[in-house]
Design an enzyme around this catalytic site. Structure first.
Site, short mmCIF file in Angstrom:
data_model
loop_
_atom_site.label_atom_id
_atom_site.label_comp_id
_atom_site.label_asym_id
_atom_site.label_seq_id
_atom_site.Cartn_x
_atom_site.Cartn_y
_atom_site.Cartn_z
N GLU A 55 41.99 41.95 29.71
CA GLU A 55 43.02 41.62 30.69
C GLU A 55 44.14 40.81 30.04
OE1 GLU A 55 39.07 41.60 32.99
OE2 GLU A 55 39.77 41.24 30.96
N ASN A 94 39.93 44.45 24.50
CA ASN A 94 39.42 43.21 23.92
C ASN A 94 39.41 43.27 22.39
OD1 ASN A 94 37.30 45.14 24.41
ND2 ASN A 94 35.75 43.55 24.16
#
Length: 294
Positions: A104, A89
């Protein structure tokens, strides 16, 4: 070894450290493992694929840039080619919350922008949020994508996103990670051409607004990001974020950026210029150009 990996590396099992050390020795380790490297690590450690992916998650999380939350999430996207792609992230001081990147999204974009054709599975150290579940539903692997979380049985995306809304509900046939080329001519200097090439790969079936960003570092390295739309609109990933994901994962930092180019259509329904330039300026890059697709 890049300094960001040192703490996580020291906590790995000895046999995994020994096998990884030559791979991580390069400061610009590309944050991916080829199928051959994965096989070698499995042989050296006796771990199966799932256990190895879990063991490597701390290295992926070490790539996180989280000045706001200090909450590092790591992900590993496993391509059908056998290559594994790290992701983490990212948060940007001075920009807006909407500019942040989820782990992700990072791993998936890393795979897509590296030419991977589809994903078999994704391994994450925390449960994917609803935003990421929706983002993953845009992929050509669809609801069959396997999601692996520590301490849990692996499940398909469909189990995490029941009664899903996605591109098929809007009769979209070409999905994220499918090969696309929108055919815009490559013109201008190398950085402009890289931005146009990225725009040509855009996944933008909803707005028909192709865009791409290319970042040039002080050593001449170029990182390009393509626009990735989502059926739910908000989980869409802007092209700048794609380029910043690669910049970060390949071992570079924001001060390394010396110039940026955005390629987009002047009359597109959606325009990236304002958000792109504002975020880049917040990161310290003020040499920003715009190339119009024609």
């Amino acid at each position: 070894m890049h300094p960001r990996f040192q703490t996580a590396f020291a906590q790995l099992a000895d046999n995994l450290q020994s096998a990884l050390e030559p791979i991580l020795a390069d400061k610009y380790f590309p944050a991916l493992l080829t199928g051959e490297q994965v096989s070698s690590l499995k042989s050296a450690t006796g771990l199966d694929e799932d256990a190895l992916a879990f063991a490597l998650l701390p290295l992926a999380a070490a790539c996180a840039l989280t000045p706001l939350s200090n909450f590092n999430v790591g992900a590993i996207a496993r391509g059908v080619s056998g290559t594994w792609y790290f992701g983490a992230n990212m948060e940007f001081i001075g920009a807006t919350m909407q500019q942040t990147v989820h782990a992700e999204q990072s791993a998936i974009s890393h795979a897509w922008l590296s030419g991977e054709k589809a994903l078999a599975a994704i391994t994450v150290n925390y449960t994917p949020c609803g935003h990421c579940r929706q983002f993953m539903n845009e992929l050509n692997s669809g609801l069959d994508l396997r999601i692996h979380l520590p301490g849990r049985e692996a499940h398909a995306l469909r189990d995490y996103l029941p009664d899903a809304f996605g591109p098929k509900d809007l009769e979209i046939k070409t999905l994220l990670m499918d090969e696309q080329d929108h055919g815009y001519a490559l013109t201008g200097d190398a950085l402009s051409q890289a931005a146009i090439a990225a725009a040509n790969r855009s996944h933008m079936p909803y707005s028909k607004s192709p865009s791409g960003v290319a970042l040039e570092c002080k050593d001449g390295r170029i990182f390009s990001g393509s626009y990735a739309e989502n059926a739910a609109f908000n989980p869409t990933l802007p092209p700048l974020q794609g380029a910043l994901i690669l910049l970060n994962l390949k071992g570079y930092d924001y001060p390394d950026i010396q110039r940026a180019v955005l390629a987009e259509k002047a009359d597109a329904p959606l325009i990236q210029w304002d958000a792109t330039s504002a975020t880049l300026k917040a990161l310290g890059c003020h040499s920003i150009d715009r190339v119009l697709l024609a």
